[in-house]
Design an enzyme around this catalytic site. Structure first.
Site, short mmCIF file in Angstrom:
data_model
loop_
_atom_site.label_atom_id
_atom_site.label_comp_id
_atom_site.label_asym_id
_atom_site.label_seq_id
_atom_site.Cartn_x
_atom_site.Cartn_y
_atom_site.Cartn_z
N HIS A 9 4.01 84.33 84.71
CA HIS A 9 4.29 83.25 85.54
C HIS A 9 4.97 83.53 86.75
O HIS A 9 5.57 84.53 86.11
CB HIS A 9 5.15 81.30 84.73
CG HIS A 9 4.48 81.05 83.69
ND1 HIS A 9 4.45 79.84 82.65
CD2 HIS A 9 3.09 81.72 83.47
CE1 HIS A 9 3.86 79.57 82.50
NE2 HIS A 9 2.90 80.58 82.73
N GLU A 11 7.63 82.83 88.26
CA GLU A 11 8.81 83.21 88.04
C GLU A 11 9.90 83.21 87.36
O GLU A 11 10.43 84.42 87.46
CB GLU A 11 10.06 81.20 87.54
CG GLU A 11 9.25 80.21 88.53
CD GLU A 11 7.72 79.45 87.94
OE1 GLU A 11 6.92 80.14 87.48
OE2 GLU A 11 7.86 78.58 87.97
N CYS A 62 8.43 75.65 84.21
CA CYS A 62 7.47 75.27 82.26
C CYS A 62 9.11 75.48 81.48
O CYS A 62 9.91 75.95 82.06
CB CYS A 62 6.78 76.04 82.37
SG CYS A 62 6.50 77.70 81.79
N CYS A 87 9.42 79.35 81.58
CA CYS A 87 10.45 79.85 82.75
C CYS A 87 11.74 79.16 82.72
O CYS A 87 12.62 79.59 82.97
CB CYS A 87 9.69 79.66 83.60
SG CYS A 87 8.18 80.39 84.07
ZN LIG Z 1 6.20 78.97 83.20
#
Ligand SMILES: [Zn+2]
Length: 156
Positions: A53, A55, A84, A87
């Site tokens: 992701h 991040e 999310c 993360c």
């Molecule tokens: Zn994430």
């Protein structure tokens, strides 16, 4: 350089990801002196890596550049969309001081959210429990701009 400038950089990274055929999420890590020390966008499809992701990509970049994990604790993460739970776990483990996001996790088309939560929900859960150090959170910064970038992606 302030929150809005760094968020614009995160949004530009989301756009770059979109142009490269990746999911439209970008993130930037900024240290206490206001220097960008990490950045990236979602590369899940490109890297065949479900954890890539925006991040996580930006945090990996920052850790490599800073050279030591401890320095991440004084950093702020700017991300085009609310982190999310995966993360959020990385953010909490690294002890980041602050997180600023644009769009909300609930606004990702088709998102399946474990425990029906994202960073804000995780912070609410942790707030009532001792021993948890959660980052300061600022949400909805340039949210409309982030939603406009997200709307251009083919969510299939
Ligand atoms: Zn994430």
């Amino acid at each position: 350089m302030g929150d809005e400038d760094f968020m614009r950089r995160a949004l530009a990274l989301a756009e770059a990801g979109l142009a490269a055929g990746q999911a439209p999420f970008g993130a930037v890590v900024v240290d206490v002196d206001g220097a960008v020390v990490g950045e990236g966008h979602n590369t899940v499809a490109a890297d065949c890596d479900a954890s890539a992701h925006g991040e996580v990509v930006a945090l990996r970049d920052a850790w490599r550049r800073l050279g030591e994990r401890g320095r991440l604790g004084s950093c702020t993460l700017y991300t085009s969309c609310e982190p999310c739970l995966m993360c959020s776990a990385a953010i909490v483990q690294l002890g980041l001081r602050r997180v600023v996001y644009a769009a909300r996790g609930t606004e990702v088309p088709g998102a399946r959210r474990l425990f029906n939560a994202d960073l804000t929900g995780a912070a609410e859960w942790a707030a009532g429990r001792p021993g948890w150090r959660m980052p300061e959170i600022r949400g909805d910064l340039l949210r409309e701009e982030a939603l406009a970038v997200m709307a251009r992606y083919d969510w299939g």
